[in-house]
Design a protein around this motif. Structure first.
Motif, PDB file in Angstrom:
ATOM      1  N   PRO A 178      48.023  59.319  43.430  1.00 27.38           N
ATOM      2  CA  PRO A 178      49.243  60.105  43.211  1.00 27.38           C
ATOM      3  C   PRO A 178      50.497  59.259  43.417  1.00 27.38           C
ATOM      4  CG  PRO A 178      48.205  60.682  45.302  1.00 27.38           C
ATOM      5  CD  PRO A 178      47.244  59.799  44.577  1.00 27.38           C
ATOM      6  N   GLN A 179      51.492  59.504  42.548  1.00 28.58           N
ATOM      7  CA  GLN A 179      52.757  58.780  42.643  1.00 28.58           C
ATOM      8  C   GLN A 179      53.818  59.568  43.417  1.00 28.58           C
ATOM      9  OE1 GLN A 179      52.900  55.464  41.480  1.00 28.58           O
ATOM     10  NE2 GLN A 179      50.732  56.034  41.472  1.00 28.58           N
ATOM     11  N   HIS A 183      57.632  62.270  50.923  1.00 30.45           N
ATOM     12  CA  HIS A 183      58.968  62.839  51.104  1.00 30.45           C
ATOM     13  C   HIS A 183      59.675  63.159  49.785  1.00 30.45           C
ATOM     14  CE1 HIS A 183      58.306  60.591  54.954  1.00 30.45           C
ATOM     15  NE2 HIS A 183      58.726  61.729  55.434  1.00 30.45           N
ATOM     16  N   SER A 184      58.984  62.976  48.655  1.00 32.62           N
ATOM     17  CA  SER A 184      59.612  63.276  47.366  1.00 32.62           C
ATOM     18  C   SER A 184      59.158  64.642  46.872  1.00 32.62           C
ATOM     19  CB  SER A 184      59.245  62.198  46.344  1.00 32.62           C
ATOM     20  OG  SER A 184      57.870  62.299  45.997  1.00 32.62           O
ATOM     21  N   SER A 185      59.616  65.033  45.679  1.00 28.70           N
ATOM     22  CA  SER A 185      59.169  66.290  45.092  1.00 28.70           C
ATOM     23  C   SER A 185      57.801  66.089  44.441  1.00 28.70           C
ATOM     24  CB  SER A 185      60.185  66.787  44.064  1.00 28.70           C
ATOM     25  OG  SER A 185      60.402  65.797  43.072  1.00 28.70           O
ATOM     26  N   TRP A 186      57.045  67.158  44.330  1.00 23.77           N
ATOM     27  CA  TRP A 186      55.701  67.106  43.771  1.00 23.77           C
ATOM     28  C   TRP A 186      55.748  67.063  42.245  1.00 23.77           C
ATOM     29  CZ3 TRP A 186      50.890  65.983  43.706  1.00 23.77           C
ATOM     30  CH2 TRP A 186      49.986  66.607  42.836  1.00 23.77           C
ATOM     31  N   ASN A 187      54.917  66.190  41.662  1.00 24.24           N
ATOM     32  CA  ASN A 187      54.802  66.082  40.205  1.00 24.24           C
ATOM     33  C   ASN A 187      53.381  66.464  39.804  1.00 24.24           C
ATOM     34  OD1 ASN A 187      54.612  65.348  37.509  1.00 24.24           O
ATOM     35  ND2 ASN A 187      55.807  63.472  37.762  1.00 24.24           N
ATOM     36  N   LEU A 191      47.953  64.990  39.028  1.00 19.94           N
ATOM     37  CA  LEU A 191      46.614  65.570  39.075  1.00 19.94           C
ATOM     38  C   LEU A 191      45.799  65.311  37.803  1.00 19.94           C
ATOM     39  CD1 LEU A 191      45.431  67.229  41.443  1.00 19.94           C
ATOM     40  CD2 LEU A 191      45.820  69.276  40.066  1.00 19.94           C
ATOM     41  N   ILE A 192      46.456  64.868  36.731  1.00 18.66           N
ATOM     42  CA  ILE A 192      45.802  64.769  35.419  1.00 18.66           C
ATOM     43  C   ILE A 192      44.548  63.901  35.450  1.00 18.66           C
ATOM     44  CG2 ILE A 192      46.069  63.917  33.051  1.00 18.66           C
ATOM     45  CD1 ILE A 192      49.023  64.763  33.220  1.00 18.66           C
ATOM     46  N   SER A 193      44.664  62.691  35.959  1.00 17.78           N
ATOM     47  CA  SER A 193      43.543  61.749  35.978  1.00 17.78           C
ATOM     48  C   SER A 193      42.358  62.298  36.769  1.00 17.78           C
ATOM     49  CB  SER A 193      44.005  60.414  36.572  1.00 17.78           C
ATOM     50  OG  SER A 193      42.914  59.541  36.748  1.00 17.78           O
ATOM     51  N   PHE A 194      42.632  62.817  37.947  1.00 13.19           N
ATOM     52  CA  PHE A 194      41.578  63.365  38.799  1.00 13.19           C
ATOM     53  C   PHE A 194      40.905  64.568  38.129  1.00 13.19           C
ATOM     54  CE2 PHE A 194      39.572  65.649  42.189  1.00 13.19           C
ATOM     55  CZ  PHE A 194      39.205  64.692  43.121  1.00 13.19           C
ATOM     56  N   LYS A 195      41.707  65.433  37.553  1.00 12.34           N
ATOM     57  CA  LYS A 195      41.196  66.651  36.918  1.00 12.34           C
ATOM     58  C   LYS A 195      40.259  66.316  35.763  1.00 12.34           C
ATOM     59  CE  LYS A 195      42.944  71.228  35.579  1.00 12.34           C
ATOM     60  NZ  LYS A 195      42.356  71.436  34.252  1.00 12.34           N
ATOM     61  N   LYS A 196      40.639  65.330  34.958  1.00  8.87           N
ATOM     62  CA  LYS A 196      39.799  64.923  33.839  1.00  8.87           C
ATOM     63  C   LYS A 196      38.453  64.379  34.312  1.00  8.87           C
ATOM     64  CE  LYS A 196      43.374  63.812  30.403  1.00  8.87           C
ATOM     65  NZ  LYS A 196      44.054  62.707  29.659  1.00  8.87           N
ATOM     66  N   PRO A 225      51.565  66.099  50.261  1.00  7.40           N
ATOM     67  CA  PRO A 225      50.540  67.026  50.762  1.00  7.40           C
ATOM     68  C   PRO A 225      50.000  67.985  49.692  1.00  7.40           C
ATOM     69  CG  PRO A 225      52.358  66.885  52.319  1.00  7.40           C
ATOM     70  CD  PRO A 225      52.787  66.140  51.096  1.00  7.40           C
ATOM     71  N   ILE A 226      50.818  68.334  48.723  1.00 11.53           N
ATOM     72  CA  ILE A 226      50.345  69.253  47.679  1.00 11.53           C
ATOM     73  C   ILE A 226      49.169  68.656  46.919  1.00 11.53           C
ATOM     74  CG2 ILE A 226      50.993  70.317  45.451  1.00 11.53           C
ATOM     75  CD1 ILE A 226      53.688  70.987  46.615  1.00 11.53           C
ATOM     76  N   TYR A 227      49.130  67.330  46.823  1.00 13.56           N
ATOM     77  CA  TYR A 227      48.010  66.679  46.146  1.00 13.56           C
ATOM     78  C   TYR A 227      46.685  67.066  46.799  1.00 13.56           C
ATOM     79  CZ  TYR A 227      45.213  63.050  43.861  1.00 13.56           C
ATOM     80  OH  TYR A 227      44.255  62.389  43.133  1.00 13.56           O
TER      81      TYR A 227
END
Length: 428
Positions: A178-179, A183-187, A191-196, A225-227
Motif C-alpha cells: 500500500p502507498q 498519516h495520509s488519506s486512504w486511497n 487494494l487493487i493488486s491484492f484483490k486481484k 490502518p484501513i488497508y
C-alpha cells in the motif's frame, strides 16, 4: 579485549549480515545498563536500537534480573514434550488476557523467525486436514519476516537480502504494498493488486501474512490502518486465514500494545517475539484460534508436527512474565508517547535537508530515509565516535530506542543523526 581476541573475532566469527573476508567493524561491549552500552575503554554509547527492537526497558532491569535469578535456582531448562511448568502456564495465561479472545491456543518457540515457520506449518496442516492441498501464501512487497526458509519465502523477493535464494525458495504471491501512509488519506486503489490476486488464486492460497502497519527491514514503511481492515474483510470473504507478524511491533512499540489495534482487526494467527522477554533472552509465541487448533488436532495425523528443543524454556518464560508485569503498569504508554512527540520535534525539521527523502515517526520508531545509500562502516564509526549506537541499512537511518530513554539522551541521538547528514563521506 586483547589484540589476540580482536584478531580471533575478525578471523573466525561470522557476525549478522556481514562478510568473513571484509567484515564490518565490531565494537566490544563489556556491559550495558539502562540505555547505555559501555565500550572496553569505558566510553558509553546511548542505545538507539534496543538490541533490534527487543530491550524495551533498557538493560540490567532489576525486576527482569530478579526473575532470572529466582528461576535459575529451580531450573533453567526442561523439555516441553510431556512436561509442563508454572512459568510457561503463567506466561500463556497472560498472553491470552492481552490478546483478542479468539486467540486462545499458544505454541511457544525460541525465535521470531521460528514463530513464522510455525504459523505457516499450522496453516498448511490445517488445509491438509480438510483435504485441500493449499501451499501458497499471499503477502505484499517490501515485507520481511525472518531469515529461515519459510520466512524468507514470504519476504520481499526482490528488495531484500534474500534475493539470492529466490531460485530455491517456495514461490508465493506478492501484491503491491500500500502507498497510503499511516498519516495520509486512504486511497482505495491500494487494494487493487491484492484483490486481484486473492480472487484469482483463492483455492491455492493457504493464508495471508502481513506485518501490521509497520513494514520493518523491508523499508521501515508505515501504511494506512484501513488497508488492514480491507484485507481482513477480503480474507473473511474468501475463507482464508490471516496471519499477523507482530514480532517487531508487539508490546507497545507503535503506541498500541499491538500494531493491529490501530486498525481494530483480529488475525487468525498472531506471531510474537523480540520484546516479549524485555530483550533478555530469546523466546517467541504463535497464537491461533481454537478452530484452527482443533482442526489440526482432530485430523488423521492427530497432532501438530513441530517441537523445538527449547520450546517453553522456563528461564525465558519466567523473565517474559516479569516483562509483561512491568508493561501492565502502563508506564510504557506515557513513555512511548513522550518519545513520539520528541521524535516529531527533533526529526521533522530534517525533511528540508538535501540528503533526506522522507521522515517517518510512529510511536517509539523514528526513520530518516536518505537520498543516497549509506556507507555503513563509516556511519557506524561516526555514531560510535559521537556516543550513540545506531545501525543503519541501505538508505535508512532508523531508531527504536528503549522506552525508558530520557529526553536528553534521545536528543543526543537525533542531534548526532542531524550532524551525520552533513558529511558526504558517510554516504555512497
Amino acid at each position: 579485549m586483547s589484540l589476540s581476541n580482536i584478531l580471533f573475532d575478525y578471523k573466525h566469527i561470522w557476525h549478522p549480515y556481514s562478510s568473513m573476508t571484509k567484515p564490518l567493524p565490531c565494537y566490544s561491549i563489556i556491559s550495558a545498563k539502562g540505555v547505555y552500552l559501555t565500550l572496553e575503554n569505558g566510553k558509553k554509547l546511548i542505545d538507539g536500537m534496543s538490541s533490534w527492537w527487543s530491550a524495551i526497558h533498557g538493560y540490567n532491569h532489576p525486576l527482569l534480573n530478579r526473575a532470572l535469578k529466582k528461576q535459575i535456582k529451580n531450573m533453567s531448562h526442561i523439555m516441553f514434550g510431556g512436561i509442563t511448568h508454572s512459568p510457561a502456564i503463567s506466561l500463556c495465561q497472560k498472553l491470552i488476557k492481552l490478546t483478542p479472545s479468539k486467540l486462545d491456543c499458544i505454541f511457544l518457540s525460541d525465535s521470531g523467525s521460528i514463530s513464522i515457520e510455525v504459523a505457516m506449518k499450522m496453516i498448511i496442516q490445517y488445509w491438509n486436514s480438510l483435504g485441500q492441498n493449499r501451499k501458497k501464501f499471499l503477502t505484499i512487497f517490501n515485507g520481511y519476516h525472518g531469515d529461515t526458509f519459510g520466512a524468507m519465502s514470504i519476504s520481499d523477493p526482490n528488495n531484500s537480502m534474500h534475493k539470492i535464494y529466490n531460485n530455491v525458495l517456495p514461490k508465493n504471491f506478492f501484491a503491491e504494498s500500500p502507498q497510503s501512509s499511516f498519516h495520509s488519506s486512504w486511497n482505495e486503489n491500494d487494494l487493487i493488486s491484492f484483490k486481484k490476486l486473492i480472487e484469482k488464486n483463492e483455492l491455492k492460497i493457504a493464508g495471508v501474512i502481513l506485518e501490521p502497519i509497520v513494514q520493518g527491514v523491508g523499508g521501515m514503511r508505515f501504511y494506512h490502518p484501513i488497508y488492514l481492515q480491507k484485507i481482513k474483510k477480503l480474507c473473511d470473504n474468501h475463507n482464508i486465514p490471516l496471519i499477523f507478524d507482530e514480532i517487531a511491533t508487539g508490546f507497545g512499540r507503535t503506541g498500541k500494545f499491538f500494531a493491529f489495534e490501530h486498525a481494530n482487526v483480529v488475525p487468525d494467527i498472531l506471531c510474537l517475539g523480540k520484546a516479549m522477554t524485555g530483550g533478555t533472552m530469546t523466546l517467541a509465541a504463535t497464537l491461533t484460534s481454537r478452530k484452527i487448533a482443533n482442526q489440526i488436532s482432530n485430523s488423521k495425523v492427530g497432532c501438530f508436527m513441530h517441537g523445538p528443543t527449547y520450546m517453553g524454556n522456563p528461564l525465558a518464560c519466567a523473565v517474559a512474565n516479569a516483562n509483561i508485569k512491568i508493561l501492565q503498569n502502563n508506564e510504557w504508554k506515557k513513555q512511548v508517547l513522550k518519545i513520539e512527540k520528541q521524535l516529531y520535534k527533533n526529526l521533522f525539521p530534517l525533511r528540508k535537508h538535501f540528503r533526506v527523502i522522507n521522515i517517518r515517526v510512529l510511536g517509539a520508531i523514528g526513520v530518516v530515509e536518505c537520498t543516497q545509500l549509506i556507507n555503513i562502516a563509516c556511519m557506524q564509526k561516526f555514531f560510535v565516535d559521537n556516543g550513540v549506537w545506531i545501525r543503519p541499512f541501505k538508505q535508512l537511518i532508523y531508531i527504536v530506542p528503549p522506552y525508558i530513554i530520557s529526553s536528553r539522551a534521545l536528543k543526543k541521538i537525533t542531534d548526532v543523526i542531524t550532524e551525520a547528514l552533513n558529511y558526504k563521506i558517510l554516504f555512497i
